[in-house]
Motif scaffolding. Structure first.
Motif: not given
Length: 301
Positions: A69-70, A187-189, A197-198, A281-282
C-alpha cells in the motif's frame, strides 16, 4: 482500517491475490529488496528500499492493506535517504507466513515486532503506521520507547478516539461468514464516498485478500489511557506526527485531532483536506509525503 487476521493457506485461489500483490509492488518507483526474517510466529516479509545505511523507517500498514500500500510514499522517503522497511503484518493478508506460535494478545504482537527488529539488527528506528498499523506503532512506542525515534500516525484508529458507531455498523458485515471480494469492494467504495477514487490495483488486492485468506483472531485492544499516553511526553518526549483524513468515516477527523492535541501537547497534528481513511496515503501522497519528510528531518522540534 479493519481486517480479519489470517493463517497461511496453500490453496490455488491465492494465486490471484499473490499476482495482485506483485503487480502493486512493481509500481514502487525505486528498487525493492524482499527481506524475510524468521521468528517464533513464522516468517515475516519486509519490502525494503533506500540506502542500506540510511536511518531505518519502519512502515506498518492497515488491516488487510499489505505493505504494498506504500507504493505512493516509499519512493519519496527512500530517495530522501531513509532505509524504508515496509512490513507485512504476521497473520494478515500478504507474504508473511504465520505458521508458528499464535500471537495471542497484544504482548504477543509487540513481542513479534521486537523479534523482527532484532533479526534485522535494528536497535532504534522511526515508525510510520496507517490505521490499524498506527495503533500498533503507538502501542509499540509505549512498549519500547527506547526503540522508537519518531512516530508518524496516519489517520490512526483506536488511538485517541473510538470508531464512529455508523462506521462500526457498516464494517460489521466484513466479519460475517461468506466473505466475497464484492463485499470488500463495496465497503471500500462506501468509505471513499466524498473523496478521491480508491486506487483500483490496491482495491482489488484488498478484496482478494479479504476473500481468500481464512479468518483468525484479530489482535487488538482498547485505546491507551491518558495516563499511559503520558509516557510519551516525559522524561524525554517521543516526537509524534498525527495526520487525519478530513473525510474519514472511521471517526470525526477534527475531534480526533483535538483529542490528540489534548493527549500529546507536543505532537504535530494536521488534517488533510479531501482525503478519506483508506485513500490518505495514496490519493493524498504529495501532502502526506511532505508532512512526513518534514517531520523526520533532524531540525524538526
Amino acid at each position: 482500517m479493519m481486517s480479519a487476521r489470517t493463517t497461511p493457506s496453500p490453496v490455488p485461489r491465492l494465486a490471484a491475490f499473490l499476482a495482485a500483490y506483485d503487480r502493486l509492488l512493481a509500481r514502487w518507483p525505486v528498487p525493492v529488496e524482499a527481506l524475510t526474517v524468521r521468528t517464533a510466529h513464522g516468517t515475516t516479509r519486509i519490502n525494503a528500499c533506500g540506502p542500506a545505511d540510511g536511518r531505518p523507517l519502519v512502515l506498518l500498514h492497515g488491516g488487510g492493506a499489505t505493505s504494498t500500500m506504500w507504493f505512493a510514499n516509499a519512493g519519496a522517503w527512500a530517495e530522501a535517504g531513509h532505509r524504508v522497511l515496509a512490513v507485512d503484518l504476521i497473520g494478515d493478508p500478504g507474504r508473511s507466513i504465520h505458521d508458528g506460535a499464535p500471537l495471542g494478545d497484544l504482548p504477543g504482537l509487540l513481542g513479534w515486532l521486537d523479534a523482527v527488529l532484532d533479526r534485522l539488527g535494528i536497535a532504534e528506528a522511526d515508525f510510520c503506521g496507517h490505521s490499524y498499523g498506527a495503533w500498533i506503532a503507538l502501542r509499540y512506542a509505549l512498549h519500547a520507547p527506547a526503540r522508537v525515534g519518531r512516530l508518524a500516525l496516519l489517520d490512526p484508529t483506536q488511538c485517541f478516539v473510538g470508531f464512529r458507531p455508523g462506521y462500526l455498523l457498516r464494517a460489521a458485515p466484513l466479519f460475517l461468514p461468506g466473505r466475497t471480494p464484492h463485499r470488500a469492494r463495496s465497503y471500500l467504495d462506501w468509505e471513499a464516498t466524498g473523496g478521491p477514487r480508491t486506487d483500483p490495483d490496491w482495491r482489488e488486492l484488498y478484496a482478494l485478500g479479504y476473500a481468500d485468506f481464512p479468518a483468525s483472531p484479530v489482535v487488538t485492544g482498547p485505546r491507551p489511557t491518558p495516563a499511559r499516553l503520558h509516557a510519551l511526553t516525559a522524561p524525554t518526549p517521543v516526537p509524534v506526527l498525527a495526520l487525519y483524513a478530513d473525510h474519514s468515516r472511521t471517526h470525526r477527523a477534527h475531534r480526533a485531532a483535538e483529542a490528540t492535541r489534548r493527549a500529546l501537547p507536543h505532537a504535530t497534528v494536521a488534517t488533510v483536506p479531501g482525503a478519506t481513511h483508506h485513500n490518505l496515503p495514496m490519493a493524498a501522497a504529495p501532502e502526506v509525503n511532505r508532512h512526513v519528510l518534514t517531520f523526520l528531518t533532524p531540525q524538526h522540534p
